[in-house]
Design a protein around this motif. Structure first.
Motif, mmCIF file in Angstrom:
data_model
loop_
_atom_site.group_PDB
_atom_site.id
_atom_site.type_symbol
_atom_site.label_atom_id
_atom_site.label_comp_id
_atom_site.label_asym_id
_atom_site.label_seq_id
_atom_site.Cartn_x
_atom_site.Cartn_y
_atom_site.Cartn_z
ATOM 1 N N ARG A 1 -19.760 13.098 -1.298
ATOM 2 C CA ARG A 1 -18.572 13.950 -1.201
ATOM 3 C C ARG A 1 -17.286 13.161 -1.439
ATOM 4 N N GLY A 2 -17.274 11.910 -0.953
ATOM 5 C CA GLY A 2 -16.079 11.078 -1.089
ATOM 6 C C GLY A 2 -15.210 11.044 0.145
ATOM 7 N N TYR A 3 -15.569 11.757 1.172
ATOM 8 C CA TYR A 3 -14.823 11.746 2.433
ATOM 9 C C TYR A 3 -15.756 12.236 3.541
ATOM 10 N N ALA A 4 -15.364 11.975 4.779
ATOM 11 C CA ALA A 4 -16.194 12.329 5.930
ATOM 12 C C ALA A 4 -15.645 13.549 6.637
ATOM 13 N N ILE A 5 -16.540 14.330 7.216
ATOM 14 C CA ILE A 5 -16.156 15.485 8.024
ATOM 15 C C ILE A 5 -16.755 15.320 9.415
ATOM 16 N N ASP A 6 -15.940 15.520 10.409
ATOM 17 C CA ASP A 6 -16.359 15.447 11.816
ATOM 18 C C ASP A 6 -16.124 16.821 12.434
ATOM 19 N N ARG A 7 -17.204 17.571 12.606
ATOM 20 C CA ARG A 7 -17.074 18.915 13.175
ATOM 21 C C ARG A 7 -17.415 18.849 14.664
ATOM 22 N N GLU A 8 -16.379 18.511 15.426
ATOM 23 C CA GLU A 8 -16.470 18.443 16.888
ATOM 24 C C GLU A 8 -17.502 17.416 17.355
ATOM 25 N N GLU A 9 -17.610 16.313 16.623
ATOM 26 C CA GLU A 9 -18.554 15.252 16.992
ATOM 27 C C GLU A 9 -17.936 14.232 17.948
ATOM 28 N N GLY A 10 -16.634 14.021 17.824
ATOM 29 C CA GLY A 10 -15.954 13.075 18.695
ATOM 30 C C GLY A 10 -15.231 13.736 19.844
ATOM 31 N N VAL A 11 -14.634 14.897 19.562
ATOM 32 C CA VAL A 11 -13.878 15.656 20.568
ATOM 33 C C VAL A 11 -14.222 17.123 20.399
ATOM 34 N N ALA A 12 -14.644 17.775 21.457
ATOM 35 C CA ALA A 12 -14.959 19.207 21.386
ATOM 36 C C ALA A 12 -13.715 19.990 20.980
ATOM 37 N N GLY A 13 -13.892 20.900 20.039
ATOM 38 C CA GLY A 13 -12.790 21.747 19.603
ATOM 39 C C GLY A 13 -11.947 21.161 18.488
ATOM 40 N N ILE A 14 -12.289 19.971 18.002
ATOM 41 C CA ILE A 14 -11.491 19.303 16.971
ATOM 42 C C ILE A 14 -12.367 18.987 15.758
ATOM 43 N N THR A 15 -11.848 19.337 14.572
ATOM 44 C CA THR A 15 -12.495 18.988 13.310
ATOM 45 C C THR A 15 -11.639 17.943 12.604
ATOM 46 N N GLY A 16 -12.289 16.903 12.069
ATOM 47 C CA GLY A 16 -11.550 15.844 11.391
ATOM 48 C C GLY A 16 -12.068 15.594 9.988
ATOM 49 N N PHE A 17 -11.178 15.090 9.137
ATOM 50 C CA PHE A 17 -11.515 14.756 7.759
ATOM 51 C C PHE A 17 -11.060 13.315 7.519
ATOM 52 N N GLY A 18 -12.017 12.420 7.223
ATOM 53 C CA GLY A 18 -11.705 11.000 7.106
ATOM 54 C C GLY A 18 -11.873 10.462 5.697
ATOM 55 N N PHE A 19 -10.953 9.570 5.294
ATOM 56 C CA PHE A 19 -10.918 9.023 3.941
ATOM 57 C C PHE A 19 -10.761 7.513 4.008
ATOM 58 N N ALA A 20 -11.771 6.785 3.542
ATOM 59 C CA ALA A 20 -11.700 5.328 3.522
ATOM 60 C C ALA A 20 -10.648 4.869 2.526
ATOM 61 N N LEU A 21 -9.908 3.821 2.898
ATOM 62 C CA LEU A 21 -8.901 3.221 2.019
ATOM 63 C C LEU A 21 -9.541 2.009 1.357
ATOM 64 N N ARG A 22 -9.734 2.089 0.068
ATOM 65 C CA ARG A 22 -10.569 1.099 -0.626
ATOM 66 C C ARG A 22 -9.749 -0.023 -1.251
ATOM 67 N N TYR A 23 -8.771 -0.541 -0.512
ATOM 68 C CA TYR A 23 -8.054 -1.710 -1.000
ATOM 69 C C TYR A 23 -8.728 -2.999 -0.527
ATOM 70 N N ALA A 24 -9.843 -2.859 0.178
ATOM 71 C CA ALA A 24 -10.683 -3.996 0.548
ATOM 72 C C ALA A 24 -12.129 -3.575 0.352
ATOM 73 N N THR A 25 -13.014 -4.557 0.163
ATOM 74 C CA THR A 25 -14.430 -4.257 -0.036
ATOM 75 C C THR A 25 -15.270 -5.087 0.935
ATOM 76 N N PRO A 26 -15.993 -4.425 1.846
ATOM 77 C CA PRO A 26 -15.971 -2.973 2.061
ATOM 78 C C PRO A 26 -14.694 -2.551 2.770
ATOM 79 N N ALA A 27 -14.378 -1.265 2.695
ATOM 80 C CA ALA A 27 -13.154 -0.762 3.310
ATOM 81 C C ALA A 27 -13.171 -1.004 4.810
ATOM 82 N N ALA A 28 -12.027 -1.400 5.360
ATOM 83 C CA ALA A 28 -11.886 -1.616 6.801
ATOM 84 C C ALA A 28 -10.958 -0.596 7.438
ATOM 85 N N ASP A 29 -10.099 0.047 6.633
ATOM 86 C CA ASP A 29 -9.135 1.024 7.131
ATOM 87 C C ASP A 29 -9.448 2.405 6.582
ATOM 88 N N ALA A 30 -9.030 3.419 7.326
ATOM 89 C CA ALA A 30 -9.213 4.806 6.881
ATOM 90 C C ALA A 30 -8.093 5.661 7.432
#
Length: 263
Positions: free
Chosen positions: A190-219
């Motif tokens: 997909r190219g990005y991550a989806i968190d459907r209430e996996e970390g916090v109940a009631g919250i959906t998150g969309f995560g994108f790795a920043l690929r200025y390092a290999t492997p990426a360390a920031d998002a």
């Protein structure tokens, strides 16, 4: 011996670091002398002497009775210095503002630290119903969009995950490594991550790795209360965050450039 390039570890320094990390992890739950001594496996007399030294220097604070201990203000000053001296955090901040203005949702920048992600910057939502986070917060990498985006950038056989069962934060958290591996495969496709209430109940998150390092360390991520997440809003979040990721990657120094390669 820890990995210090062949130099023997200084026990007093290691104990001080372990104590500060323990107090920081407890957040708003101050500790008693007995708890700290037992947790770190040191005599109470030694722990008491160490605490008094750190209290005098502002790294630890105590209550009026002298029986409760918490992290001190010097830790805040040091943490702020870390953020202020990091060129990647500095470069990303304007684009976090841009994402916040465009989406009106909570935007995060985080870094992988072992098996956790640590929040480096946050822009709170403009909405009344919103998520709340703080800089310095740690979450297990497997339990959120930020962490999964970064884990997906790594060899599946070399993920920095703890031994044993994965920690469960909600009923939706991946606790089985096979289900996590399947999710990370989808993140790569997909190219990005989806968190459907996996970390916090009631919250959906969309995560994108920043690929200025290999492997990426920031998002970066966008978090939104599930109750007001529509398909249209989700599509807009993904489109905006993809654009923001590209902008950040274009301005942040890449590994191997002028940025010092810290250990």
């Amino acid at each position: 011996m820890s990995d210090t390039g062949g130099v023997r570890e200084v026990k007093s320094a290691a104990r001080t670091a372990e104590l500060l990390e323990l107090l920081a992890a407890r957040a708003d739950r101050p500790a008693r002398l007995r708890e700290l001594a037992e947790e770190l496996g040191v005599p109470r007399s030694s722990m008491y002497a160490l605490l008094q030294t750190l209290i005098d220097r502002g790294w630890v604070r105590t209550d009026d009775t002298g029986s409760l201990y918490g992290i001190g203000i010097r830790a805040l000053l040091t943490g702020t210095s870390y953020l202020d001296s990091d060129p990647r955090v500095q470069a990303a901040r304007p684009y976090l503002d841009e994402a916040s203005d465009a989406l009106g949702e909570t935007i995060h920048l985080a870094r992988l630290d072992g098996g956790d992600v640590v929040y480096l910057a946050t822009r709170e939502s403009h909405e009344y119903l919103r998520t709340f986070s703080r800089v310095g917060r740690r979450l297990p990498a497997h339990a959120g969009a930020l962490g999964k985006a970064l884990l997906a950038e790594r060899d599946p056989e070399e993920l920095p995950l703890p031994e044993g069962p994965l920690e469960q934060l909600t009923v939706n958290t991946h606790t089985d490594r096979r289900s996590l591996a399947a999710d990370l495969a989808q993140v790569r496709e997909r190219g990005y991550a989806i968190d459907r209430e996996e970390g916090v109940a009631g919250i959906t998150g969309f995560g994108f790795a920043l690929r200025y390092a290999t492997p990426a360390a920031d998002a970066i991520s966008c978090s939104v209360p599930t109750a007001r997440l529509t398909e249209e809003h989700e599509r807009r979040i993904v489109a905006v965050m993809r654009e923001i990721r590209t902008k950040v990657e274009e301005v942040v120094p890449r590994t191997g450039g002028p940025t010092p390669q810290w250990r």
